[in-house]
Structure formats: structure tokens, C-alpha cells
Design a protein around this motif. Structure first.
Motif, PDB file in Angstrom:
ATOM      1  N   GLN A 197       7.105   2.646  10.014  1.00  0.00           N
ATOM      2  CA  GLN A 197       6.812   4.073  10.141  1.00  0.00           C
ATOM      3  C   GLN A 197       5.408   4.310  10.704  1.00  0.00           C
TER       4      GLN A 197
ATOM      5  N   PHE B  98      -4.676  12.558  11.587  1.00  0.00           N
ATOM      6  CA  PHE B  98      -3.958  12.106  12.775  1.00  0.00           C
ATOM      7  C   PHE B  98      -4.219  13.096  13.909  1.00  0.00           C
TER       8      PHE B  98
ATOM      9  N   MET C 234       7.279  10.933   5.102  1.00  0.00           N
ATOM     10  CA  MET C 234       7.481   9.490   4.986  1.00  0.00           C
ATOM     11  C   MET C 234       8.316   9.151   3.756  1.00  0.00           C
ATOM     12  N   ARG C 235       8.269  10.038   2.762  1.00  0.00           N
ATOM     13  CA  ARG C 235       9.065   9.803   1.552  1.00  0.00           C
ATOM     14  C   ARG C 235      10.462  10.371   1.692  1.00  0.00           C
TER      15      ARG C 235
ATOM     16  N   ALA D 276       0.815  -1.222   0.000  1.00  0.00           N
ATOM     17  CA  ALA D 276       0.000   0.000   0.000  1.00  0.00           C
ATOM     18  C   ALA D 276       0.846   1.268   0.000  1.00  0.00           C
ATOM     19  N   HIS D 277       1.964   1.259   0.757  1.00  0.00           N
ATOM     20  CA  HIS D 277       2.706   2.503   0.907  1.00  0.00           C
ATOM     21  C   HIS D 277       3.589   2.852  -0.287  1.00  0.00           C
TER      22      HIS D 277
ATOM     23  N   PHE E 156       2.737  14.819   6.250  1.00  0.00           N
ATOM     24  CA  PHE E 156       3.069  13.448   6.646  1.00  0.00           C
ATOM     25  C   PHE E 156       3.573  12.600   5.475  1.00  0.00           C
ATOM     26  N   GLY E 157       2.824  12.636   4.382  1.00  0.00           N
ATOM     27  CA  GLY E 157       3.186  11.814   3.226  1.00  0.00           C
ATOM     28  C   GLY E 157       4.563  12.176   2.675  1.00  0.00           C
TER      29      GLY E 157
ATOM     30  N   ASN F 110       5.087   6.453  13.977  1.00  0.00           N
ATOM     31  CA  ASN F 110       4.483   7.783  13.863  1.00  0.00           C
ATOM     32  C   ASN F 110       3.014   7.859  14.250  1.00  0.00           C
TER      33      ASN F 110
ATOM     34  N   THR G 239      -1.315   6.044  -4.634  1.00  0.00           N
ATOM     35  CA  THR G 239      -2.747   6.206  -4.809  1.00  0.00           C
ATOM     36  C   THR G 239      -3.277   6.829  -3.528  1.00  0.00           C
TER      37      THR G 239
ATOM     38  N   ALA H 186      -2.139   6.261   7.015  1.00  0.00           N
ATOM     39  CA  ALA H 186      -0.690   6.425   7.086  1.00  0.00           C
ATOM     40  C   ALA H 186      -0.003   5.572   6.022  1.00  0.00           C
ATOM     41  N   ARG H 187      -0.479   4.327   5.878  1.00  0.00           N
ATOM     42  CA  ARG H 187       0.108   3.453   4.862  1.00  0.00           C
ATOM     43  C   ARG H 187      -0.144   4.023   3.479  1.00  0.00           C
ATOM     44  N   ASN H 188      -1.373   4.493   3.282  1.00  0.00           N
ATOM     45  CA  ASN H 188      -1.753   5.064   1.997  1.00  0.00           C
ATOM     46  C   ASN H 188      -0.885   6.262   1.628  1.00  0.00           C
ATOM     47  N   LEU H 189      -0.434   6.991   2.657  1.00  0.00           N
ATOM     48  CA  LEU H 189       0.396   8.178   2.395  1.00  0.00           C
ATOM     49  C   LEU H 189       1.870   7.832   2.269  1.00  0.00           C
ATOM     50  N   GLY H 190       2.198   6.543   2.313  1.00  0.00           N
ATOM     51  CA  GLY H 190       3.574   6.152   2.036  1.00  0.00           C
ATOM     52  C   GLY H 190       4.372   5.710   3.241  1.00  0.00           C
ATOM     53  N   ALA H 191       3.709   5.454   4.381  1.00  0.00           N
ATOM     54  CA  ALA H 191       4.439   5.013   5.564  1.00  0.00           C
ATOM     55  C   ALA H 191       4.572   3.492   5.550  1.00  0.00           C
ATOM     56  N   SER H 192       5.796   3.008   5.768  1.00  0.00           N
ATOM     57  CA  SER H 192       6.010   1.567   5.861  1.00  0.00           C
ATOM     58  C   SER H 192       5.420   1.091   7.190  1.00  0.00           C
ATOM     59  N   PRO H 193       5.218  -0.236   7.347  1.00  0.00           N
ATOM     60  CA  PRO H 193       4.643  -0.719   8.611  1.00  0.00           C
ATOM     61  C   PRO H 193       5.390  -0.180   9.839  1.00  0.00           C
TER      62      PRO H 193
ATOM     63  N   HIS I 106      -2.973  13.563  16.784  1.00  0.00           N
ATOM     64  CA  HIS I 106      -1.852  14.068  17.562  1.00  0.00           C
ATOM     65  C   HIS I 106      -0.941  14.965  16.738  1.00  0.00           C
ATOM     66  N   MET I 107      -1.336  15.258  15.515  1.00  0.00           N
ATOM     67  CA  MET I 107      -0.512  16.118  14.670  1.00  0.00           C
ATOM     68  C   MET I 107      -1.313  17.360  14.287  1.00  0.00           C
TER      69      MET I 107
END
Lengths: 349, 297
Positions: free
Chosen positions: B207, A87, A102-103, A72-73, A98-99, B211, A77, B198-205, A89-90
Motif C-alpha cells: 500500500q 503526503f 488503509m484500514r 509498523a502498520h 489515509f489511515g 499510494n 501507534t 504511511a506505514r505508521n498510519l497502517g499501510a502495508s508495504p 500529492h494528497m
């Protein structure tokens, strides 16, 4: 840029089939809506595209490349959830960034992108707030900003407006459409609200019982639905069953309980066939006009502002008529009504 | 005239208020009275005794001599430090294990329901029994030691050792399930959509865990850590059973003072120290939580 393809997607939960051999193609920059009642499998389909659910069969392709092996990550999409899934807490800024974080993007460019995204959804100055300090409409915009800031190849919406009040929903609907057109991003949108589907989409795919029963432009699925469920789901309609008596000169004559009705369709119609005609209430007119005229008696009339909603009894059937303007007619009044030749011929259930 | 009518209801109101107050007192007595009698009185007695007051059959006067004695003696100092050490060690190790286990229990996998029953076993096993269970496994004459001895490996001393490994091991065994119960309850209350987003936005398990899951579990993490730390800090049976001859846990020292030397005063002073340290910790915890909540408001 991004062409999305679904090929024979099937998903079962235990014995129930949630998604049943769904095949779709969304062209680059297109806005496609999956429309259907709750439990029809539209959200499951969306989550399969996002990689949040694995299909039992079939494949999802992005620009011809299968996505199956991508977790998924890594899919690019971005999804806007019905619950917004911000989230708690953010802050708004941290949510939107966030996205990018994470990248592995550095803080400075993240700030720039976040500011741009905030401006795009008109939330400048609210970056330091927490989601709970925002109204529902503002939270929804943050969710949209968070999804688009990552420049996804495909944008996914899961009933994003269903938790808002009617007026706000209508305004955000227009904003969403404008935003999507400006970004030109391929979009799949899930809703059970037919007005939303018609207003937003380039094409609408009607889903019932896990299957796509019909797909076409909003005008096509509304005006000329091919199946009963589509006609019923996309608003109020009058069904009239009958037998085809003759096909000639681009018209067919159908023998119905209300008499012979002429319809401007001949495609694939056989003489002797039993068909169902579907008339939208705004197409049926009061008075003698061009078309098939019948007489009836008003059962009730309710004034809705833009139109008056009538229920008219004729030959044992109840017809719904929407008339804009005109004199208000009361229950019991005998009236003449005209069935236009623009009715759709629907088949199946 | 007006004044009289105005004053009249005020008098009755005051009278009813006094009656209400009495009713409240009577209603509160069973609960508050119990707390006062069985918790506050003994606690006050211990604290006063630590300062040389309220002594029975001895001259009673205020003194700080007992605390001076404790601070001057290496034995007592070491025991306090040792207790803090294994309490902290147990809390950290238990937390690490419980976090991993709770996070895994959020995922659906075959055998999950079986595991979620099995991990609760230590909850119903008395800590004494647990101590013996662990002893038979890791002691120098235990199962593992015997198994590896065949290959010429000398098993290290893990019980009655200087570093309290045995103590920490048994306490961890006993406290991990308590922490898992708390942490998995907190984690399962986190909406699924958040980790999906979070996963959808690109975070690995990892992460997602780092986070989203971890920060949102903080209230549970701090509560569970506090509960375990305070419980372990004053633990008696396990340190006395698998602990070394030196240093001894503070509760073990206290029991020796009372049982062997009848030194109630010194034991009371030690008890006061344990209580105050725990209370300070609890206070800091609430400050932290309130601070966190204020920051998010």
C-alpha cells in the motif's frame, strides 16, 4: 485502555549505542515526555515504539502484550513527525483519511471522521487544500488530525513544534495538551525544549547518551533534580560543591566556598560526604531573607521584562540570580544575597 | 526645453538597445547557429522531401502522393503498427521491471551496492553486442534451447519471430537500466518520513508503494517511459538484426528504401511520420504534466 512498557531497549548503529537499556512505563492516558539534547536517542526510542526501527535488545509491551512481532502498520501507534510528513500529492482531507482508507473503511464514514478531526484541530473548510498551500502551523494541525483520526492506542510526537516560530509554538503547546487530555490517549512526546517538556507532560524522562537518567513529574525534575545533567538541562542553575558537616532536625549543613549553607534535605545524606547543591536563579534572592546570606558584587544585569538576570561574583564564584521587580542594580554594586534552604542536592555528573 | 531633455535619453536608450541586440545575436550564434544548421535544416529537408519538394535532380512540386502511397500499402502500414507495437511493449515491460527493481533498491539489504553496480552493465554494452548476447541465449540454437532439448522440450521461436519477442527482449534488456537510473533517482528523492508515516498510519508495504511511492514517482515514470518509447520507436540495429522478415520495423523499411531502391522521397515521408508521432507524444506528455502540476497548485 493502553499501558506502554519499554523493557531494556537497546539499539546500536554500528559501534555507536543510540539507545542504552531504556526501561520506561507509560500508564494509561499519561503524557510522558522524553527530554534530551540532540543525539541522545530519544527519537530512536520513539521510532522503536512505532516499529519503524527494530531494537537490538529489549521489548516493547502494549497492555502487557509484546509488540515485537507486529510490523509498523499493525501497531496502532500513530506518530506526528517533526517534518509533519504530509503526503504532498494528497489534499488535507485525503491526508487525514489515509489511515482509515488503509484500514479498509468505506468513503462515507471516512468523510464523517475526517470532518470531525478537522473540527477538532479547527481547520474546517481547508479540507480541499494541498499541504503546500497551508502555513506551518496549519500543516502541524493536519499532522495531528491525521494521527488522532485513527483512534490510536498510543500517540507519538517527534518534536512536532520545533519548526514553528516561538509564539505559535507556545499556543499550539497549550492546544496539544488540551487535545490530549480530552482524548485521554497515552502519549509519548519527544523534545529538546525544556519549557515544552515542563508545560506539556505528566512526567518527564530526561535522556542523555542513550540512557534515561531521571524520570519524574515536571516539578520534581525541575525543583529536585537528582543529577547534574538534569539540573543543567532543565534551565539555568547554580552549582555549589561542598562537604556535609552535620545532619540534624530535617536539615543538613554543607560547608561550601560561600560558607555554611543549610538545606532542607536529609534523605540518604551522610556526614562527611561531598555533595553538589543546585540553586535555581529565581530562588536566590537579593537582600537579607531567611536562609544563608552572603555578599557579592554585580558583574552584569540584563533586563528581561518579567525578571532581571544578574550575574553576581562571590568568593570567586559566579551566581545567576533572577529577580522579579525590585530596584535595578548596576555592575560593580555590592549586594547581599540569600541562598534559600530549598536547594536540591544532586549527585553524579 | 523639457521635451528636449526628455527625448534625449530615449534616443540613446534606443541606440544602446540595438547594440545590445546585436551583441546578443553574436553571442547566440555558436549555439543557436549549430542547432539551426545541423538539426533544423536536415529536419526541414526531410519534411519537405516527404511532400515532394526540394528534390535534387528531379522535378519538384508539392504532392501528397507519398503519404497516400504509404497509407495504401499494407507493408508500410504494418511496419508503422509493428514499430508502435514493440515500442509500446518494450516500454511497458521495461517500466514494470524497472519499477520493481527501483523500489527494491530503496531498501537496504545485503549485496545492494553490488546489485546497483551490476544492473548498470547494459548501459555500457553497445546494443549490437547485446543483441548477440541475447541471440546466443534464446535463439533456437542457443544455450537454453540446447539445455532443454535434452529433456525433449522444443524451444519456441523467440528470434526472427512474428511477434517481435526477440526485439522486445533485447530492447528491454537495454532499456531497463536506463529506466532504473531515472526511477531510483526520483524515488530516493522522496523523503523517508513519507513512507514511514504511511506505514505508521497502517499501510502495508504494498500500500505504501501503491499510494505514496508510485504517485510521487509519476514525473520520473512518465519521463522515463517517454524517453524509452521514442528511442525504441525509431530503433534500427536491433529490429534489423533479430526481427522477422515480415513485418519490418519502420526504420528498417526506411533503410531498405534508401539503400536498395534509392527512394529518398518515400523514406523522408516515413521519417516525417515517425518524427510527428514522437512529437505528438512529447506534446501530450507536457500537457499531462502541466495539468498535474496545475491540479496540485
Amino acid at each position: 485502555m493502553a499501558r506502554l512498557e519499554l523493557q531494556g531497549i537497546t539499539k546500536r548503529f554500528g559501534r555507536a549505542v543510540a539507545v542504552d537499556r531504556v526501561s520506561l512505563e507509560v500508564t494509561d492516558g499519561e503524557f510522558l515526555t522524553l527530554l534530551g539534547p540532540s543525539g541522545c536517542g530519544k527519537t530512536t526510542t520513539l521510532r522503536i515504539v512505532a516499529g519503524l526501527i527494530d531494537p537490538d535488545e529489549g521489548e516493547v509491551l502494549l497492555d502487557g502484550q509484546p509488540l515485537q512481532h507486529l510490523p509498523a502498520h499493525r501497531r496502532q501507534t500513530a506518530m506526528v513527525f517533526q517534518s509533519y510528513a504530509l503526503f504532498p500529492h494528497m489534499t488535507v482531507q485525503e491526508n487525514i483519511g489515509f489511515g482509515l482508507r488503509m484500514r479498509g473503511m468505506m468513503p462515507e464514514p471516512i468523510r464523517t471522521h475526517v470532518q470531525e478531526a478537522l473540527a477538532l484541530v479547527e481547520l474546517e473548510g481547508l479540507g480541499d487544500r494541498y499541504p503546500r498551500q497551508l502555513s506551518g502551523g496549519q500543516q502541524q494541525r493536519v499532522a495531528v488530525a491525521r494521527a488522532i483520526v485513527t483512534r490510536p492506542k498510543v500517540l507519538l510526537f517527534d518534536e512536532p513544534l520545533s519548526n514553528l516560530d516561538a509564539k505559535l509554538r507556545e499556543r499550539l503547546r497549550l492546544e496539544l495538551r488540551a487535545l490530549q487530555q480530552r482524548l485521554g490517549v497515552t502519549t509519548v512526546y519527544v523534545t529538546h525544549d525544556q519549557a515544552e517538556a515542563l508545560a506539556l507532560s505528566d512526567r518527564v524522562a530526561v535522556m542523555v547518551g542513550g540512557q534515561v537518567v531521571e524520570i519524574g513529574t515536571p516539578r520534581e525534575v525541575y525543583r529536585t533534580p537528582r543529577s547534574r545533567v538534569t539540573a543543567e538541562f532543565l534551565g539555568i542553575t547554580n552549582f555549589l560543591e561542598g562537604k556535609v558537616m552535620a545532619v540534624a532536625d530535617g536539615q543538613c549543613a554543607v560547608q561550601t566556598p560561600l560558607g555554611v549553607v543549610r538545606v532542607d534535605t536529609t534523605a540518604g545524606i551522610q556526614v562527611g560526604e561531598t555533595v553538589t547543591l543546585s540553586f535555581r536563579p529565581e530562588d536566590v534572592r537579593i537582600g537579607r531573607h531567611e536562609g544563608t546570606t552572603v555578599t557579592g558584587r554585580v558583574l552584569y544585569a540584563s533586563y528581561l521584562g518579567a525578571v532581571t538576570d544578574y550575574a553576581v561574583e562571590s568568593a570567586g564564584m559566579t551566581l545567576r540570580i533572577h529577580e522579579g521587580g525590585g530596584a535595578l542594580r548596576g555592575p560593580g554594586e555590592e549586594i547581599t544575597i540569600t541562598l534559600p534552604a530549598t536547594a536540591a542536592i544532586v549527585r553524579g555528573r | 526645453m523639457e521635451q528636449i531633455t526628455a527625448a534625449f535619453p530615449r534616443v540613446t536608450r534606443r541606440r544602446t538597445r540595438r547594440r545590445e541586440w546585436l551583441t546578443d545575436l553574436v553571442l547566440l550564434t555558436p549555439g543557436v547557429g549549430y542547432l539551426l544548421l545541423f538539426m533544423c535544416v536536415p529536419l526541414a529537408q526531410v519534411v519537405l522531401r516527404g511532400f515532394g519538394l526540394l528534390a535534387i535532380g528531379e522535378p519538384s512540386h508539392f504532392t501528397l502522393a507519398l503519404y497516400r502511397e504509404i497509407l495504401a500499402s499494407k507493408i508500410y502500414r504494418d511496419s508503422i503498427v509493428f514499430s508502435l507495437y514493440f515500442a509500446l511493449g518494450t516500454t511497458v515491460v521495461s517500466l514494470a521491471l524497472a519499477l520493481v527493481a527501483s523500489a527494491l533498491l530503496q531498501v537496504n539489504f545485503p549485496g545492494r551496492s553490488l546489485i546497483s553496480v551490476l544492473y548498470k552493465i547494459p548501459l555500457v554494452v553497445p546494443s549490437l553486442v547485446a543483441a548477440f548476447l541475447v541471440l546466443t541465449i534464446i535463439d533456437q540454437g542457443g544455450i537454453i534451447a540446447r539445455a532443454v532439448a535434452r529433456f525433449g522440450v522444443e524451444w519456441p521461436e523467440l528470434v526472427h519471430d512474428r511477434w517481435g519477442m526477440g526485439i522486445i527482449l533485447v530492447l528491454v534488456w537495454h532499456n531497463v537500466p536506463i529506466m532504473i537510473v531515472i526511477l531510483s533517482a526520483v524515488m530516493s528523492a522522496i523523503p523517508h518520513d513519507l513512507s514511514a508515516a504511511a506505514r505508521n498510519l497502517g499501510a502495508s508495504p504494498w500500500q505504501v508503494f501503491r499510494n505514496v511511492t508510485l504517485p510521487l514517482s509519476l514525473p520520473g515514470i512518465s519521463a522515463a517511459s517517454l524517453l524509452v518509447f521514442i528511442g525504441v520507436f525509431g530503433a534500427f540495429s536491433i529490429p534489423s538484426l533479430v526481427g522477422a522478415a515480415y513485418p519490418k520495423a519502420i526504420s528498417v523499411v526506411m533503410s531498405t528504401e534508401v539503400l536498395d531502391r534509392a527512394n529518398w522521397a518515400l523514406a523522408s515521408a516515413l521519417g516525417t511520420i515517425v518524427t510527428v508521432l514522437s512529437a505528438v507524444l512529447l506534446y501530450m506528455y507536457y500537457r499531462l504534466i502541466r495539468h498535474q502540476e496545475a491540479a496540485q497548485r
